[in-house]
Design a protein around this motif. Structure first.
Motif, PDB file in Angstrom:
ATOM      1  N   MET A  86      -0.820   2.593  -2.615  1.00  0.00           N
ATOM      2  CA  MET A  86      -0.147   1.319  -2.392  1.00  0.00           C
ATOM      3  C   MET A  86       0.565   1.293  -1.054  1.00  0.00           C
ATOM      4  O   MET A  86       0.466   0.314  -0.300  1.00  0.00           O
ATOM      5  N   ALA A  87       1.295   2.362  -0.730  1.00  0.00           N
ATOM      6  CA  ALA A  87       2.027   2.399   0.531  1.00  0.00           C
ATOM      7  C   ALA A  87       1.092   2.319   1.732  1.00  0.00           C
ATOM      8  O   ALA A  87       1.438   1.729   2.770  1.00  0.00           O
ATOM      9  N   LEU A 132       0.539  -2.369 -11.010  1.00  0.00           N
ATOM     10  CA  LEU A 132      -0.591  -2.852 -10.216  1.00  0.00           C
ATOM     11  C   LEU A 132      -0.978  -4.299 -10.526  1.00  0.00           C
ATOM     12  O   LEU A 132      -1.979  -4.776  -9.995  1.00  0.00           O
ATOM     13  N   ASN A 133      -0.213  -4.979 -11.337  1.00  0.00           N
ATOM     14  CA  ASN A 133      -0.569  -6.334 -11.743  1.00  0.00           C
ATOM     15  C   ASN A 133      -0.845  -7.226 -10.530  1.00  0.00           C
ATOM     16  O   ASN A 133       0.042  -7.470  -9.710  1.00  0.00           O
ATOM     17  N   ALA A 145     -11.990  -8.315   1.284  1.00  0.00           N
ATOM     18  CA  ALA A 145     -11.110  -8.911   0.267  1.00  0.00           C
ATOM     19  C   ALA A 145     -10.318  -7.829  -0.463  1.00  0.00           C
ATOM     20  O   ALA A 145      -9.132  -8.010  -0.772  1.00  0.00           O
ATOM     21  N   ALA A 146     -10.978  -6.692  -0.723  1.00  0.00           N
ATOM     22  CA  ALA A 146     -10.278  -5.582  -1.390  1.00  0.00           C
ATOM     23  C   ALA A 146      -9.136  -5.069  -0.524  1.00  0.00           C
ATOM     24  O   ALA A 146      -8.054  -4.733  -1.036  1.00  0.00           O
ATOM     25  N   ASN A 147      -9.348  -5.001   0.782  1.00  0.00           N
ATOM     26  CA  ASN A 147      -8.289  -4.529   1.683  1.00  0.00           C
ATOM     27  C   ASN A 147      -7.120  -5.512   1.722  1.00  0.00           C
ATOM     28  O   ASN A 147      -5.966  -5.100   1.929  1.00  0.00           O
ATOM     29  N   GLU A 148      -7.400  -6.806   1.537  1.00  0.00           N
ATOM     30  CA  GLU A 148      -6.316  -7.784   1.454  1.00  0.00           C
ATOM     31  C   GLU A 148      -5.461  -7.539   0.208  1.00  0.00           C
ATOM     32  O   GLU A 148      -4.238  -7.656   0.238  1.00  0.00           O
ATOM     33  N   ALA A 161      -0.569  -4.770  -2.247  1.00  0.00           N
ATOM     34  CA  ALA A 161      -0.015  -3.594  -2.928  1.00  0.00           C
ATOM     35  C   ALA A 161       1.069  -2.947  -2.083  1.00  0.00           C
ATOM     36  O   ALA A 161       2.108  -2.517  -2.603  1.00  0.00           O
ATOM     37  N   ARG A 162       0.859  -2.876  -0.774  1.00  0.00           N
ATOM     38  CA  ARG A 162       1.908  -2.321   0.096  1.00  0.00           C
ATOM     39  C   ARG A 162       3.155  -3.207   0.059  1.00  0.00           C
ATOM     40  O   ARG A 162       4.283  -2.689   0.016  1.00  0.00           O
ATOM     41  N   ASP A 163       2.961  -4.522   0.064  1.00  0.00           N
ATOM     42  CA  ASP A 163       4.119  -5.422  -0.010  1.00  0.00           C
ATOM     43  C   ASP A 163       4.933  -5.144  -1.275  1.00  0.00           C
ATOM     44  O   ASP A 163       6.167  -5.126  -1.245  1.00  0.00           O
ATOM     45  N   ARG A 164       4.228  -4.931  -2.399  1.00  0.00           N
ATOM     46  CA  ARG A 164       4.952  -4.637  -3.642  1.00  0.00           C
ATOM     47  C   ARG A 164       5.656  -3.283  -3.548  1.00  0.00           C
ATOM     48  O   ARG A 164       6.763  -3.114  -4.059  1.00  0.00           O
ATOM     49  N   CYS A 165       4.995  -2.325  -2.901  1.00  0.00           N
ATOM     50  CA  CYS A 165       5.615  -1.015  -2.716  1.00  0.00           C
ATOM     51  C   CYS A 165       6.900  -1.139  -1.908  1.00  0.00           C
ATOM     52  O   CYS A 165       7.918  -0.529  -2.232  1.00  0.00           O
ATOM     53  N   LEU A 166       6.869  -1.943  -0.853  1.00  0.00           N
ATOM     54  CA  LEU A 166       8.060  -2.164  -0.035  1.00  0.00           C
ATOM     55  C   LEU A 166       9.174  -2.824  -0.846  1.00  0.00           C
ATOM     56  O   LEU A 166      10.348  -2.494  -0.701  1.00  0.00           O
ATOM     57  N   GLU A 167       8.764  -3.752  -1.728  1.00  0.00           N
ATOM     58  CA  GLU A 167       9.743  -4.513  -2.490  1.00  0.00           C
ATOM     59  C   GLU A 167      10.374  -3.699  -3.615  1.00  0.00           C
ATOM     60  O   GLU A 167      11.589  -3.759  -3.841  1.00  0.00           O
TER      61      GLU A 167
END
Length: 390
Positions: free
Chosen positions: A312-313, A330-331, A358-361, A366-372
């Motif tokens: 995710m990061a 991972l939702n 699209a998968a990379n988007e 996932a990184r945004d959620r990790c940051l949050e």
């Protein structure tokens, strides 16, 4: 937190300076450093070498692990080295929490118990019982290789569980553990400044690690039966795409399970050597997909797979199973399949590579959620409130 002239210190006790004890200790050290504490990690090494290697700026004190009764002398050495204002014990084990409780009696320093696994789940959980006859008890206590000389014997783990309420605070990294033991939720997380995908070119990383010609499914952890790598390998058998590879980083320090995987599925597997924490982001950047295919066992349900955060990061598409807390983590920012379902894994791998852009988007989300939710900063904020209540 009140500022003082002298930095307060946290002594983190790890049960093992090898896999199965040290990852969480390193993460906690980052959290306490964010809160401006001086930090040291102390404990035993049950294994050949420290892995992962500690960050270069982290003070450690490590003694060789041993069995009882020799361990009592080593515990005395550890106790003489502990000088933190707060003691944080990783896992309710004799070699960490047991040492912390003895130190609490001696020094009255508060103890935070951090629980990242249900230790008895490895032995059958609540079903486990120890009812030896007198002869067996004597043999297991007195013989040189007697089972009760092992500090990780489930009898001692059960005793440690019964003493959990003697901690001044409890933190845990999964809902399963919170429901069972109580405490405050501090999930596994990542240093998102170190694990920053902007610092790496995936293709250059793949070339560096000999992966340039492959589509890389990466598992950046130690293979164990409950982690479901066999399901990924069976999925690759079904797909029969010659350029797919499952890349396993670091291998298994516990037993020969990775060798068993290679013997059966060697054509799909690439093993990368043990890697330092500082080097791991570059390694993970080489992945096309990070796989975390946990099986649905009591061991897996109790765990928060720290390798989820690696993927995710680093903004990677993460393919994982609906086990424990993973679906919530991972939702809508990852790919979920049922546990022990090679067919579903194969289908998701196909879908990801049909539209990798699209998968990379989704990986970026996932990184945004990790940051949050799963950054060291977020964890430090929670830990600050735990300390305030000590």
């Amino acid at each position: 937190m009140n500022k003082q002239n002298k930095k307060l210190k946290v002594s983190i006790l790890t049960p093992n300076f090898s896999k199965g004890g040290i990852d969480r200790a390193y993460l906690l050290s980052q959290i306490f450093k964010k809160l401006n504490y001086e930090v040291e990690v102390l404990g035993f090494l049950f294994g050949k070498n420290i892995y992962p290697e500690p960050p270069s700026d982290l003070a450690i004190f490590c003694l060789p692990g041993c069995d009882y009764p020799q361990l009592f002398g080593s515990v005395r050495q550890i106790l003489n080295k502990i000088d933190g204002d707060i003691i944080c014990a990783v896992k309710p084990k004799p070699t960490s929490y047991g040492v912390a409780l003895i130190n609490k009696i001696r020094s009255h320093r508060p103890v935070i118990l951090d629980i990242d696994d249900w230790e008895l789940s490895w032995y059958g959980g609540d079903e486990w019982q120890y009812r030896p006859n007198l002869k067996q008890l004597a043999r297991e206590l007195l013989k040189k290789e007697g089972a009760l000389r092992n500090p990780d014997h489930p009898l001692y783990l059960k005793w440690m569980e019964s003493l959990i309420n003697h901690a001044d605070a409890i933190t845990a990294d999964t809902q399963f553990l919170l429901n069972r033991f109580g405490g405050i939720y501090i999930p596994n997380g990542k240093d998102t400044c170190l694990f920053d995908p902007q610092k790496y070119d995936p293709q250059i990383s793949r070339q560096k690690y000999g992966l340039a010609e492959y589509r890389v499914l990466m598992f950046p952890g130690a293979p164990r039966p409950h982690k479901g790598l066999e399901d990924v390998l069976m999925a690759l058998d079904q797909l029969q795409e010659s350029d797919f590879r499952l890349v396993i980083v670091g291998g298994n320090p516990y037993d020969n399970y990775d060798e068993q995987l290679i013997e059966r599925w060697g054509q799909w597997i690439i093993m990368l050597p043990q890697t330092s924490i500082e080097q791991m982001p570059e390694v993970v950047s080489a992945a096309h997909i990070v796989v975390v295919p946990q099986r649905d066992t009591s061991v897996a349900r109790a765990q928060f797979p720290i390798k989820l955060m690696d993927g995710m990061a680093m903004a990677k598409p993460v393919l994982a199973t609906r086990v424990g807390d993973i679906p919530e983590i991972l939702n809508e920012v990852g790919y979920l399949v049922d546990p022990a379902s090679p067919e579903q894994i194969a289908e998701q791998i196909k879908l990801i590579f049909q539209d990798l852009e699209a998968a990379n988007e989704i990986g970026k989300k996932a990184r945004d959620r990790c940051l949050e939710k799963y950054s060291v900063e977020k964890m430090a904020s929670t830990m600050e409130s735990v300390i305030a209540n000590l």
